[in-house]
Design a protein around this motif. Structure first.
Motif, PDB file in Angstrom:
ATOM      1  N   UNK A 185       0.820  -1.209   0.000  1.00 35.79           N
ATOM      2  CA  UNK A 185       0.000   0.000   0.000  1.00 35.79           C
ATOM      3  C   UNK A 185       0.856   1.261   0.000  1.00 35.79           C
ATOM      4  N   UNK A 186       2.084   1.161   0.518  1.00 34.98           N
ATOM      5  CA  UNK A 186       2.967   2.326   0.569  1.00 34.98           C
ATOM      6  C   UNK A 186       3.698   2.549  -0.749  1.00 34.98           C
ATOM      7  N   UNK A 187       3.535   1.625  -1.669  1.00 38.95           N
ATOM      8  CA  UNK A 187       4.189   1.746  -2.963  1.00 38.95           C
ATOM      9  C   UNK A 187       4.700   0.406  -3.435  1.00 38.95           C
ATOM     10  N   UNK A 188       4.675   0.191  -4.728  1.00 41.44           N
ATOM     11  CA  UNK A 188       5.150  -1.071  -5.288  1.00 41.44           C
ATOM     12  C   UNK A 188       5.634  -0.833  -6.706  1.00 41.44           C
ATOM     13  N   UNK A 189       6.703  -1.530  -7.069  1.00 43.45           N
ATOM     14  CA  UNK A 189       7.154  -1.522  -8.464  1.00 43.45           C
ATOM     15  C   UNK A 189       7.030  -2.913  -9.055  1.00 43.45           C
TER      16      UNK A 189
END
Length: 345
Positions: free
Chosen positions: A142-146
């Motif tokens: 949820x905080x970021x993903x690549x």
């Protein structure tokens, strides 16, 4: 009835506030994304400091074993403001770090479950990764993903273009994602560049790796990874702590003391040169202090037994990390030489 109405209103306000924050952070007006882009062909990945007859930017590196060359490394390289992460470790993308001169990347693999936060991010980025997919994240998707397929493809393109550059990737495996990560590495085509060896008592020279086009070293620790002396490690992936000693991390300690067990034959010494803030989030202001040339010199001077050959930092574009690493490699700096260099800065 009045209480229900108030509660409903508060829930609506909270939802609208959360939506507003997400829209502000992830909306199309945000100057994010891996903006080294060259039109529809993806990022421009030609190294800035490279030359014929050089190895990672210097001819003097070529005759040296890989573990006697200092590799500047990006901590949590996938986590950047440009790639829409909250609580990001870096302002700029890992692709830009490679172009600028970083030759090591730390990446955390995880399994994402298609939550609302991920869905919003993927929609903003124009991606449809589905549910229960492999991602590069930190703590929470949820905080970021690549998308690993994109990241690994870009790393392969960098190696395709820059034939005299050698990279080290260090993976932290979360959510039992080792099998998925290995599959992603295989599908990326990176395996053609991976250095494989059953014996690492002596590491090859930089030039030897370039000559056989084995210019990618893979290390991993975490879920599913143990010492390769007690398990069959995935082909081409070394267990990090079979080969790495390291300083402590995220405690503000600027010594050169080794944490954990010291063993003979550990070819790499990682200096963790970063510290989170008081609420345990990555800190640009700390990086501004930690990444200064003089601060790096002073910390390296405390290394009496051996000089680190991997230097991991947050906010890689802040400070003088690349200049310092270049000088260390160019001059094979001793502590006294390092201080002489620093006096001129």
């Amino acid at each position: 009835m009045g209480c229900c109405a108030i509660i409903t209103s508060l829930i609506c306000i909270a939802a609208l506030t959360a939506g507003g924050i997400l829209a502000w952070r992830y909306g199309p007006w945000n100057d994010g994304g891996t903006s080294t882009s060259n039109g529809s062909d993806g990022p421009t990945l030609t190294a800035l400091r490279t030359c014929d007859g050089c190895c990672n930017g210097l001819a003097s590196n070529c005759a040296r074993p890989i573990n006697e060359v200092l590799f500047p490394m990006v901590h949590n390289a996938h986590s950047s403001y440009e790639d829409y992460f909250a609580g990001y470790n870096n302002q700029k993308s890992l692709e830009k770090a490679l172009v600028e001169g970083y030759r090591g990347l730390m990446l955390d693999s995880c399994i994402c479950d298609g939550s609302l936060g991920e869905t919003i991010q993927n929609w903003v980025k124009g991606e449809d990764l589905g549910d229960n997919y492999l991602g590069f994240c930190h703590t929470s998707c949820d905080a970021g993903v690549r998308d690993p397929s994109e990241v690994l493809r870009n790393i392969k393109t960098f190696l395709d273009i820059n034939r005299n550059e050698i990279l080290i990737l260090e993976f932290e495996i979360n959510d039992n994602s080792l099998v998925d990560l290995y599959r992603a590495l295989d599908q990326s085509g990176l395996d053609e560049y991976v250095y494989r060896s059953s014996s690492t008592t002596e590491w090859p020279t930089m030039q030897a790796l370039i000559d056989v086009d084995a210019r990618l070293l893979l290390f991993a620790h975490g879920d599913g990874m143990e010492s390769c002396s007690i398990m069959d490690c995935p082909e081409g992936i070394f267990y990090t702590f079979d080969h790495f000693q390291q300083t402590d991390y995220n405690d503000g300690d600027t010594s050169c003391d080794v944490t954990g067990t010291k063993r003979d034959g550990m070819g790499f010494f990682l200096m963790n040169n970063w510290k989170n803030n008081d609420v345990d989030l990555p800190s640009r202001s700390n990086a501004e202090e930690f990444n200064k040339y003089n601060a790096l010199v002073e910390r390296f001077q405390r290394c009496e037994d051996r000089i680190p050959n991997i230097l991991a930092v947050d906010f890689w574009d802040v400070g003088d990390v690349l200049e310092f690493a270049y000088d260390v490699n160019r001059n094979q700096v001793t502590t006294s030489q390092a201080m002489t260099q620093a006096e001129g800065v």
